[in-house]
Design an enzyme around this catalytic site. Structure first.
Site, PDB file in Angstrom:
ATOM      1  N   ARG A  44      -2.560  -2.164  -3.406  1.00 41.65           N
ATOM      2  CA  ARG A  44      -3.793  -1.431  -3.141  1.00 41.65           C
ATOM      3  C   ARG A  44      -3.772  -0.184  -4.017  1.00 41.65           C
ATOM      4  NH1 ARG A  44      -6.044   0.945   2.597  1.00 41.65           N
ATOM      5  NH2 ARG A  44      -8.025   1.600   1.735  1.00 41.65           N
ATOM      6  N   ARG A  99     -12.589  14.882   8.327  1.00 42.14           N
ATOM      7  CA  ARG A  99     -13.355  15.275   7.136  1.00 42.14           C
ATOM      8  C   ARG A  99     -14.789  15.661   7.527  1.00 42.14           C
ATOM      9  NH1 ARG A  99     -11.768   9.934   4.470  1.00 42.14           N
ATOM     10  NH2 ARG A  99      -9.721  10.323   3.591  1.00 42.14           N
ATOM     11  N   GLU A 104      -8.471  -5.927   4.863  1.00 37.76           N
ATOM     12  CA  GLU A 104      -8.353  -5.506   3.466  1.00 37.76           C
ATOM     13  C   GLU A 104      -7.152  -6.167   2.786  1.00 37.76           C
ATOM     14  OE1 GLU A 104      -8.882  -1.721   5.463  1.00 37.76           O
ATOM     15  OE2 GLU A 104      -9.548  -0.897   3.547  1.00 37.76           O
ATOM     16  N   ASN A 118       0.877  -1.178   0.000  1.00 37.71           N
ATOM     17  CA  ASN A 118       0.000   0.000   0.000  1.00 37.71           C
ATOM     18  C   ASN A 118       0.914   1.227   0.000  1.00 37.71           C
ATOM     19  OD1 ASN A 118      -1.882   1.976   0.407  1.00 37.71           O
ATOM     20  ND2 ASN A 118      -2.676   1.154   2.342  1.00 37.71           N
ATOM     21  N   HIS A 141     -13.131   2.259   0.361  1.00 41.92           N
ATOM     22  CA  HIS A 141     -13.094   1.171   1.358  1.00 41.92           C
ATOM     23  C   HIS A 141     -13.726  -0.110   0.798  1.00 41.92           C
ATOM     24  CE1 HIS A 141     -13.407   4.489   4.678  1.00 41.92           C
ATOM     25  NE2 HIS A 141     -12.129   4.162   4.515  1.00 41.92           N
TER      26      HIS A 141
END
Ligand code: AMP
Length: 395
Positions: free
Chosen positions: A90, A238, A382, A7, A179
């Site tokens: 990823r 956020r 993940e 990643n 996601h």
């Protein structure tokens, strides 16, 4: 078979080496401050953790150091880098170009590079990681697993924004969602646990970034993040959904450009902006318990927004059989799980308070006795989704 999962960020590179026989990570770690002074590698394997401080002027050097750490006699997990059968990357954005994971060829890499417009911060970093691995491990198959791909099954009325249609056609303005690997993993785990595939599941990935998805019969029908990860519920830093007119208004009041307002909405808003305390839910809970009313407000806003998505997605799917909580907050924060589910008895959602307060680290059923909707806490993975797709596509 061993798969290296990568990643890559703009100045970081996280990795896990996964043994596909056991589906467990045999080593994991990350490089920080790539291209910046003070770079280091944190590596964990065989119960040992080492920190290697070394200059990493670029991602290629970082990948080389990761391979050396993996094959090290003292703290490694393999005897040579030839034991790495394939590499899974990823990649944040698939646009409409890819609807699933893909073996990386030079043509595919060009297409991924061309998607940088849609994710200007992340996609180029992902591409840098892929190129570094291709250069250092030219014979290992490389696979791209996209964060958006699971959401590619959304119907058009769910992914379209009501801006003129040509903006979708010309500029690809639409909801993509993120996601995806996590929503896929936990919805599959829930189906396995319940022994059924014909399920209406609402998956709540609640972490530093949070998103909710509606998953019907294994397919994503809707998701709360949008064109970017800024949309949906308020998150650590956020804002989540706001009236877009606020952007111009705040820009004028605070003398900020559009791009500065967007950075403000991404980095200074959400839980941090409301509470003034922290973006971390552990800090927020402690502050709220100590009487900080803005921390209380931030937590209430988060739980309320999440609850509204659960209700909306139950309506969108014509019902709900299972509600899943996952990621840092979803897996660990019993207070938020209780707040989100409170008042949802009319949908058949009821949790067992005692079970909710336990932490098992495994799939955990917190449904109240007689509750119609199964409420499950499922640790996400993940990396395993990436490793499985990589193994499948590189055979
Ligand atoms: P993630 O992005 O999935 O790694 O989630 C990170 C977030 O999970 C942190 O910022 C915390 O807000 C939250 N978190 C992690 N552990 C706990 C915990 N034990 N209790 C409450 N929140 C937690």
């Amino acid at each position: 078979m061993k798969v290296l999962v990568i990643n890559a960020g703009s100045s970081s590179l996280k990795y896990q080496l996964i043994d596909m026989q056991t589906e467990k990570a045999v080593a994991k770690g990350g490089c920080e401050r790539i291209g910046i002074e003070g770079s280091f590698l944190k590596h964990k394997a065989n119960g040992k953790e080492v920190i290697i401080e070394k200059a990493m002027p670029d991602h290629k050097v970082a990948v080389q150091l990761v391979l050396e750490a993996l094959a090290d006699k003292d703290h490694g997990a393999i005897s040579s880098m030839n034991e790495i059968d394939a590499v899974g990357h990823r990649v944040v954005h698939s646009g409409e170009e890819f609807t699933g994971s893909v073996l990386i060829t030079p043509e595919v890499l060009k297409k991924i590079e061309a998607l940088s417009d849609l994710a200007p911060l992340h996609e180029p970093a992902n591409v840098t990681g892929i190129k570094a691995c291709m250069a250092i491990m030219p014979s290992a198959p490389q696979v791209a697993v996209f964060d958006t791909a699971f959401h590619s099954t959304m119907p058009d009325y769910a992914y379209m924004y009501a801006v003129p249609y040509e903006d979708y056609k010309c500029y690809k303005v639409r909801r993509y969602g993120f996601h995806g690997s996590s929503h896929l993993f936990v919805s599959q785990e829930a189906a396995k646990y319940l022994g059924r595939n014909d399920l209406k599941i609402v998956t709540c990935h609640l972490g530093n970034g949070s998103s909710i998805s509606a998953v019907k019969n294994g397919k994503c029908m809707d998701t709360s993040m949008g064109f970017t990860p800024l949309a949906g519920v308020p998150m650590g830093t956020r804002s989540g959904d706001i009236d877009p007119a606020i952007i111009e208004y705040l820009g004028a009041k605070k003398n900020m450009s559009v791009s500065e307002v967007l950075t403000y909405l991404n980095k200074k808003s959400g839980m941090l902006g409301i509470s003034g305390v922290s973006s971390d839910f552990r800090d927020l809970s402690a502050a709220s318990e100590a009487g900080n009313d803005r921390a209380r407000l931030a937590l209430d806003m988060f739980a309320y927004a999440t609850k509204k998505y659960v209700g909306a997605y139950a309506a969108a799917m014509g019902g709900i059989d299972c509600l899943v909580f996952t990621a840092g907050i979803g897996e660990n924060d019993s207070f938020i799980r209780a707040k989100v589910t409170e008042g949802l008895e009319f949908l058949g959602v009821e949790i067992d308070k005692e079970e909710n307060n336990k932490r098992t680290g495994d799939i955990h059923d917190i449904t109240a006795k007689g509750g119609k909707v199964k409420v499950l806490v499922i640790p996400t993975n993940e990396e395993l989704v990436i490793a499985r797709d990589t193994a499948r596509l590189s055979e």
